[in-house]
Write a protein that holds these residues in place. Sequence first.
Motif, mmCIF file in Angstrom:
data_model
loop_
_atom_site.group_PDB
_atom_site.id
_atom_site.type_symbol
_atom_site.label_atom_id
_atom_site.label_comp_id
_atom_site.label_asym_id
_atom_site.label_seq_id
_atom_site.Cartn_x
_atom_site.Cartn_y
_atom_site.Cartn_z
ATOM 1 N N HIS A 24 1.078 -0.954 0.450
ATOM 2 C CA HIS A 24 -0.223 0.162 0.102
ATOM 3 C C HIS A 24 1.399 1.382 -0.004
ATOM 4 O O HIS A 24 1.426 1.724 1.105
ATOM 5 C CB HIS A 24 -0.679 0.254 1.282
ATOM 6 C CG HIS A 24 -2.520 1.077 1.026
ATOM 7 N ND1 HIS A 24 -2.489 1.219 2.538
ATOM 8 C CD2 HIS A 24 -2.743 1.806 0.469
ATOM 9 C CE1 HIS A 24 -3.602 1.684 1.774
ATOM 10 N NE2 HIS A 24 -3.411 2.791 1.322
ATOM 11 N N LEU A 41 1.596 5.753 -1.203
ATOM 12 C CA LEU A 41 1.050 7.199 -1.108
ATOM 13 C C LEU A 41 2.443 7.577 -1.814
ATOM 14 O O LEU A 41 3.133 7.728 -1.336
ATOM 15 C CB LEU A 41 0.897 7.463 0.671
ATOM 16 C CG LEU A 41 0.577 8.507 0.139
ATOM 17 C CD1 LEU A 41 -1.102 9.366 -0.612
ATOM 18 C CD2 LEU A 41 0.490 9.606 0.999
ATOM 19 N N LEU A 77 -7.941 11.285 -2.759
ATOM 20 C CA LEU A 77 -6.913 10.624 -3.108
ATOM 21 C C LEU A 77 -8.111 9.753 -4.171
ATOM 22 O O LEU A 77 -9.363 9.466 -4.222
ATOM 23 C CB LEU A 77 -7.343 9.189 -2.452
ATOM 24 C CG LEU A 77 -6.017 9.220 -0.230
ATOM 25 C CD1 LEU A 77 -6.767 8.257 0.172
ATOM 26 C CD2 LEU A 77 -4.741 9.949 -1.583
ATOM 27 N N ARG A 91 -7.383 6.295 -6.595
ATOM 28 C CA ARG A 91 -6.475 5.359 -6.073
ATOM 29 C C ARG A 91 -5.961 4.101 -7.725
ATOM 30 O O ARG A 91 -6.565 4.090 -8.802
ATOM 31 C CB ARG A 91 -6.846 4.229 -5.634
ATOM 32 C CG ARG A 91 -7.564 4.945 -3.946
ATOM 33 C CD ARG A 91 -8.629 4.256 -3.136
ATOM 34 N NE ARG A 91 -7.717 4.892 -2.243
ATOM 35 C CZ ARG A 91 -9.238 4.477 -0.932
ATOM 36 N NH1 ARG A 91 -10.399 4.282 -1.107
ATOM 37 N NH2 ARG A 91 -8.778 5.146 0.202
ATOM 38 N N ASP A 109 -2.359 4.275 -3.804
ATOM 39 C CA ASP A 109 -2.490 6.086 -3.806
ATOM 40 C C ASP A 109 -2.335 7.522 -4.169
ATOM 41 O O ASP A 109 -0.939 7.632 -3.556
ATOM 42 C CB ASP A 109 -3.335 6.277 -2.375
ATOM 43 C CG ASP A 109 -4.326 5.006 -1.845
ATOM 44 O OD1 ASP A 109 -4.253 4.046 -2.542
ATOM 45 O OD2 ASP A 109 -4.517 5.092 -1.088
ATOM 46 N N TYR A 162 -0.048 3.166 5.148
ATOM 47 C CA TYR A 162 1.142 2.783 4.218
ATOM 48 C C TYR A 162 2.724 1.886 4.801
ATOM 49 O O TYR A 162 2.849 2.664 5.815
ATOM 50 C CB TYR A 162 1.412 4.648 3.786
ATOM 51 C CG TYR A 162 0.143 4.753 3.384
ATOM 52 C CD1 TYR A 162 -0.620 4.509 1.566
ATOM 53 C CD2 TYR A 162 -0.270 5.466 3.661
ATOM 54 C CE1 TYR A 162 -1.931 4.763 1.263
ATOM 55 C CE2 TYR A 162 -1.801 6.595 3.232
ATOM 56 C CZ TYR A 162 -1.611 5.691 1.586
ATOM 57 O OH TYR A 162 -3.800 6.650 1.277
#
Length: 277
Positions: free
Chosen positions: A2, A4, A53, A55, A60, A89
């Motif tokens: 995950h 960012l 955000l 995706r 993201d 994240y």
Amino acid sequence: MHVLVVTAVAAERDAVLASAGATEPARDATGHSSPVRSPVRSPVRLPGSVWELHRAGPLDVLAAGVGPAAAAAATATAASTAARVRRPYDLVVSAGIGGGFPGVAAVGSVVVASSIVAADLGVRTADGYTDVAALGFGRVAHEPPPALARAAAEVAGAVLGPVLTVSTVTGTAERGAELAELHPGAAAEAMEGFGVAEAAAGLGVPVLEVRAISNAVGPRDRAAWRIPAALAALTDAFARATPALRRAVEQADGQTAAHAGADADETHETRGASCHG
């Protein structure tokens, strides 16, 4: 995994999103079509904020605004929100276009930061410039995980070197030369990396910075900027690097879990021995 990804403006955000697939023309800050295309994703508004955000796969992506303060605020908001909903994240990436130092990073190339440096956070006197770390007031550099940065640079065909964060973009040869002297080996300058890194560090999340070079650091010559080419290079860099980052992060997570399991076994054995001793 995950991740960012924090950019300054929408055109950079859309260039990153385009690395996951193309279905819709992106728009730049003036509303004109961007040379890259971005996948359609319904944006998610971060609670109580102005940031959205977008995706795409494991990424993201948000456009935080220009400068280290805006970048830090958006990064902290997004990362803390993710942690609250128990989906923290694994990695934060500061990304976008930037200036390249002549002889190190050419226009059209990509730079992955070996260090993220606040290049103008300090004091200037008649004797010269002193940064806040030397003054005893904090830090002026963050180092991304070396193996992760090397892997990203290798896969993306990028230069690996220091990226400077400035609040005022360099516009003269004299200032460019001064920065190169103060920060030997500097590859690029941009305006958000250190802010992103500060926020990520505060939450214990590793950070990278990826910059596609649109212009040379030095005299401000808008006619020489190659923004469309840099945005396309940014898309290509993320398309190449994201799978490698996924593998590296998953490998690091596996090693962490293995160490945690070994520590737990050792603790259990120690307790067992003390109970039977």
